[in-house]
Enzyme design. Structure first.
Site, mmCIF file in Angstrom:
data_model
loop_
_atom_site.group_PDB
_atom_site.id
_atom_site.type_symbol
_atom_site.label_atom_id
_atom_site.label_comp_id
_atom_site.label_asym_id
_atom_site.label_seq_id
_atom_site.Cartn_x
_atom_site.Cartn_y
_atom_site.Cartn_z
ATOM 1 N N LYS A 200 0.911 -1.286 -0.081
ATOM 2 C CA LYS A 200 0.017 0.160 0.002
ATOM 3 C C LYS A 200 1.001 1.254 -0.038
ATOM 4 O O LYS A 200 1.524 1.663 1.142
ATOM 5 C CB LYS A 200 -1.095 -0.126 1.259
ATOM 6 C CG LYS A 200 -2.029 0.598 1.126
ATOM 7 C CD LYS A 200 -2.388 2.286 0.783
ATOM 8 C CE LYS A 200 -1.819 3.016 2.179
ATOM 9 N NZ LYS A 200 -1.586 4.486 1.914
ATOM 10 N N GLU A 275 9.076 0.872 11.297
ATOM 11 C CA GLU A 275 10.060 1.790 11.064
ATOM 12 C C GLU A 275 9.446 3.392 11.165
ATOM 13 O O GLU A 275 9.034 3.632 10.056
ATOM 14 C CB GLU A 275 10.803 1.571 9.491
ATOM 15 C CG GLU A 275 11.332 0.138 9.303
ATOM 16 C CD GLU A 275 12.590 0.033 10.292
ATOM 17 O OE1 GLU A 275 13.250 1.050 10.596
ATOM 18 O OE2 GLU A 275 13.037 -0.936 10.375
ATOM 19 N N CYS A 309 13.740 10.144 7.099
ATOM 20 C CA CYS A 309 13.619 9.954 8.603
ATOM 21 C C CYS A 309 14.752 9.778 9.588
ATOM 22 O O CYS A 309 14.641 10.314 10.679
ATOM 23 C CB CYS A 309 13.107 8.168 8.719
ATOM 24 S SG CYS A 309 14.352 7.009 8.071
ATOM 25 N N GLU A 405 9.244 16.153 15.168
ATOM 26 C CA GLU A 405 9.890 15.607 13.806
ATOM 27 C C GLU A 405 9.151 16.748 12.591
ATOM 28 O O GLU A 405 8.054 16.346 12.286
ATOM 29 C CB GLU A 405 9.497 14.348 13.588
ATOM 30 C CG GLU A 405 10.261 13.817 12.074
ATOM 31 C CD GLU A 405 9.674 12.465 11.747
ATOM 32 O OE1 GLU A 405 8.630 11.939 11.900
ATOM 33 O OE2 GLU A 405 10.732 11.643 11.205
HETATM 34 P P1 NAD Z 1 2.414 8.415 7.515
HETATM 35 O O1 NAD Z 1 2.500 7.734 8.799
HETATM 36 O O2 NAD Z 1 1.459 9.665 7.688
HETATM 37 O O3 NAD Z 1 1.939 7.422 6.420
HETATM 38 C C1 NAD Z 1 2.744 6.435 6.153
HETATM 39 C C2 NAD Z 1 1.650 5.466 5.647
HETATM 40 O O4 NAD Z 1 0.721 4.711 6.226
HETATM 41 C C3 NAD Z 1 0.920 5.862 3.998
HETATM 42 O O5 NAD Z 1 1.034 4.985 2.986
HETATM 43 C C4 NAD Z 1 -0.381 6.023 4.783
HETATM 44 O O6 NAD Z 1 -1.321 6.048 3.695
HETATM 45 C C5 NAD Z 1 -0.469 5.033 5.632
HETATM 46 N N1 NAD Z 1 -1.627 5.164 6.577
HETATM 47 C C6 NAD Z 1 -1.963 6.214 7.185
HETATM 48 N N2 NAD Z 1 -2.896 6.116 8.244
HETATM 49 C C7 NAD Z 1 -3.029 4.646 8.229
HETATM 50 C C8 NAD Z 1 -3.975 3.803 9.052
HETATM 51 N N3 NAD Z 1 -4.791 4.217 9.950
HETATM 52 N N4 NAD Z 1 -3.671 2.450 8.876
HETATM 53 C C9 NAD Z 1 -2.885 2.020 7.903
HETATM 54 N N5 NAD Z 1 -2.125 2.623 7.174
HETATM 55 C C10 NAD Z 1 -2.131 3.996 7.154
HETATM 56 O O7 NAD Z 1 3.798 8.899 7.416
HETATM 57 P P2 NAD Z 1 4.218 9.822 6.037
HETATM 58 O O8 NAD Z 1 3.867 11.148 6.244
HETATM 59 O O9 NAD Z 1 3.774 8.928 4.707
HETATM 60 O O10 NAD Z 1 5.906 9.283 6.029
HETATM 61 C C11 NAD Z 1 6.541 10.354 6.635
HETATM 62 C C12 NAD Z 1 6.931 9.472 8.240
HETATM 63 O O11 NAD Z 1 7.556 8.178 7.824
HETATM 64 C C13 NAD Z 1 7.800 10.430 9.232
HETATM 65 O O12 NAD Z 1 7.622 10.223 10.398
HETATM 66 C C14 NAD Z 1 9.075 9.306 8.903
HETATM 67 O O13 NAD Z 1 9.990 9.681 9.882
HETATM 68 C C15 NAD Z 1 8.797 8.232 8.686
HETATM 69 N N6 NAD Z 1 9.804 7.306 8.090
HETATM 70 C C16 NAD Z 1 10.472 6.432 8.750
HETATM 71 C C17 NAD Z 1 11.587 5.523 8.275
HETATM 72 C C18 NAD Z 1 12.268 4.672 8.758
HETATM 73 O O14 NAD Z 1 12.885 3.790 8.271
HETATM 74 N N7 NAD Z 1 12.415 4.727 10.069
HETATM 75 C C19 NAD Z 1 11.852 5.855 6.687
HETATM 76 C C20 NAD Z 1 11.126 6.702 6.076
HETATM 77 C C21 NAD Z 1 9.985 7.567 6.575
#
Ligand code: NAD
Length: 503
Positions: A200, A275, A309, A405
């Site tokens: 997804k 992650e 991240c 963040e």
């Molecule tokens: P997000 O948590 O808003 O969304 C991530 C994914 O989760 C998207 O595909 C979104 O559609 C989905 N999602 C949202 N609500 C959901 C739910 N209720 N159930 C299931 N899926 C759901 O994050 P973002 O804004 O897309 O990305 C940025 C974040 O990702 C930052 O916090 C960043 O630090 C983190 N990140 C972490 C790593 C790592 O390896 N630790 C790597 C890249 C990004």
């Protein structure tokens, strides 16, 4: 200085990219694009100008159900292939990603906003290396033999051994900052271990995952092994997490959503790995050569506009060099050229979406109420989702630039008396994803490595990751590790076998 980019300086878009953008994309299920239960569409934007460039369906529960059934049907086919055949399929996929590298780099750059230099060198080249690395693991999955002391039956010794078996159908939820690379960080190890997968992608950046799914079929990987459901998190994402036939959820995204996903996955005892976000400290001690380290620091903070991240966003700098550091850093930041992803000469590109740039602007406004903004702090006067690189000083621990963040081109710099103070401030965070220490003093570097509460610690560097180096977070930055041999634990179940051998 911030400049507009004349269109002549932009990379020429390939015709196959233009054609791909023109399509309305369904979900990719069982080897083909399908549009099923939904007539709702999601607009996909170009962050450089704010225009709609493509559309996907907004998958709902029924689409997810279909995708999971497809992955379930494909599981015995893929799991039972010889490991060497799975390896060969993954190598073919890596070759196809390489062959289509410019197309994928352009698609990612146009949809995510990031620099074409970055998408060529990191998103595409890094993905090719990653898939090759994981292909090699398909033939190296092993258990152990165990000498057992069970005293029954009499006159017998019990022999034990362990088997690693594919965990089954994997649900992968991917964020928007590295849409293709992070999708492959999940697809490649899952496939190497014999699992099938439903991906997804983020609703903001679904395009490269959908194109990858086509290349997967071209690589000879059977239909249903990799499925992609574009959709919103609250619909498609939640349906995937709640589906009882999904054996493992691997999620990369924010801590807030990750927590929700972990709680939801536990209802079915679905395995999960998270992650999550970081608020990563970067410590600069007094002995560094400032001009020499400045390019590395800029990359640490502003790669992908800070939407990384692991990016550094809290800088702790020794008091003796603090004033010069702030002046030099502000000077370097003011010299960054702003422009679209397709302008190879630009240093800073737009953020991913209008909603995200609004969020960053709001946090910076709050930060500026109690701290000093040395440079940046506003949206430039141009179309697209741009935000100026922003340097905040004199911020207390509750200031968003120190605590939250922000996930944008916004950093704070705080003076410190010594390494111990820097470590204490660094560790005073709910996050623990990554950190770095910049010094030429070996003892300080080693003390920092041991004392910092972070999943990755770099010395005189920040951000590089490698397929062979485990990556993940301490504290609220996640549960589990990606990359390296640790991925085998993520995508397999361990089965213990016990056989009495009469003496
Ligand atoms: P997000 O948590 O808003 O969304 C991530 C994914 O989760 C998207 O595909 C979104 O559609 C989905 N999602 C949202 N609500 C959901 C739910 N209720 N159930 C299931 N899926 C759901 O994050 P973002 O804004 O897309 O990305 C940025 C974040 O990702 C930052 O916090 C960043 O630090 C983190 N990140 C972490 C790593 C790592 O390896 N630790 C790597 C890249 C990004």
């Amino acid at each position: 200085m911030l400049h507009e980019t004349p269109s002549a300086q932009l990379v020429e878009v390939l015709p196959q990219v233009t054609a791909f953008l023109k399509r309305t994309h369904g979900a990719f299920i069982d080897g083909k694009s399908v549009t099923l239960s939904t007539d709702r569409l999601i607009d996909v934007y170009n962050p450089a100008d704010g225009n709609v460039i493509s559309r996907t369906i907004a998958a709902k529960e029924d689409d997810v159900r279909l995708a999971v059934s497809s992955a379930r049907r494909a599981l015995p086919v893929w799991r039972d292939l010889r490991p060497a055949d799975r390896e060969r399929c993954l190598f073919r996929l890596s070759e196809l990603i390489e062959a289509h590298g410019e197309e994928l780099a352009q698609l990612e750059s146009i949809n995510q906003g990031k620099s074409i230099n970055h998408t060529r060198a990191i998103d595409v080249a890094g993905s090719v290396e990653y898939v090759r690395y994981m292909a090699g693991w398909a033939t190296k999955i092993e258990g152990s033999t165990l000498d057992l002391s069970i005293p029954i039956p009499p006159d017998t010794r019990n022999l034990g051994f362990t088997l690693r078996e594919p965990v089954g159908v994997v649900g992968a939820i991917v964020p928007w900052n590295f849409p293709m690379m992070i999708a492959l960080w999940k697809i490649a190890p899952a496939l190497a271990c014999g699992c099938t997968i439903v991906v997804k992608p983020s609703e903001d950046t679904p395009l490269t995952a959908l194109r990858l799914a086509e290349l997967v079929i071209e690589a000879g990987i059977p239909p249903g092994v990799v499925n992609v459901v574009p959709g919103y998190g609250r619909d498609a994402g939640a349906a995937l997490v709640e589906h009882p036939d999904v054996n493992k959820i691997t999620f990369t995204g924010s801590t807030e959503i990750g927590r929700r996903i972990g709680i939801s996955a536990l209802q079915n005892m679905t395995r999960f790995a998270l992650e999550l976000g970081g608020k990563n400290p970067l410590i600069v001690l007094s002995d560094v050569d400032l001009p020499q380290i400045m390019p590395g620091l800029m990359g640490a903070c502003f790669l992908n506009q800070g939407q990384v991240c692991a990016a550094a966003s809290r800088l702790y700098v020794h008091r003796s060099i603090y004033d010069r550091f702030v002046a030099d850093l502000a000077g370097a930041m003011k010299g960054l050229k702003l422009g679209p992803g397709l302008d190879p000469s630009a240093d800073i590109q737009p953020l991913v979406s209008r909603a995200h740039v609004d969020r960053v602007a709001a946090l910076v406004e709050t930060a500026g109420r109690t701290a000093e903004i040395v440079t940046g702090g506003r949206r430039p006067d141009r179309s697209g989702f741009y935000f100026e690189p922003t340097l905040v000083i004199n911020a207390d621990a509750e200031n968003p630039s120190v605590r939250d963040e922000i996930f944008g081109p916004v950093i704070s710099v705080t003076p410190i008396a010594d390494l111990e103070e820097a470590v204490a401030l660094s560790n005073a965070s709910r996050n623990g994803l990554a950190a770095s220490v910049w010094t030429n003093d070996l003892n300080s570097a080693l003390r920092g490595i041991q004392a910092l509460e972070a999943g990755t610690v770099w010395v005189n560097s920040h951000i590089p990751v490698d397929p062979n180096l485990p990556f993940g977070g301490f504290k609220q930055s996640g549960i589990g590790r990606e990359h390296g041999r640790q991925m085998i634990e993520q995508y397999t179940e361990l089965k213990s076998v016990c056989i009495p051998v009469p003496r």
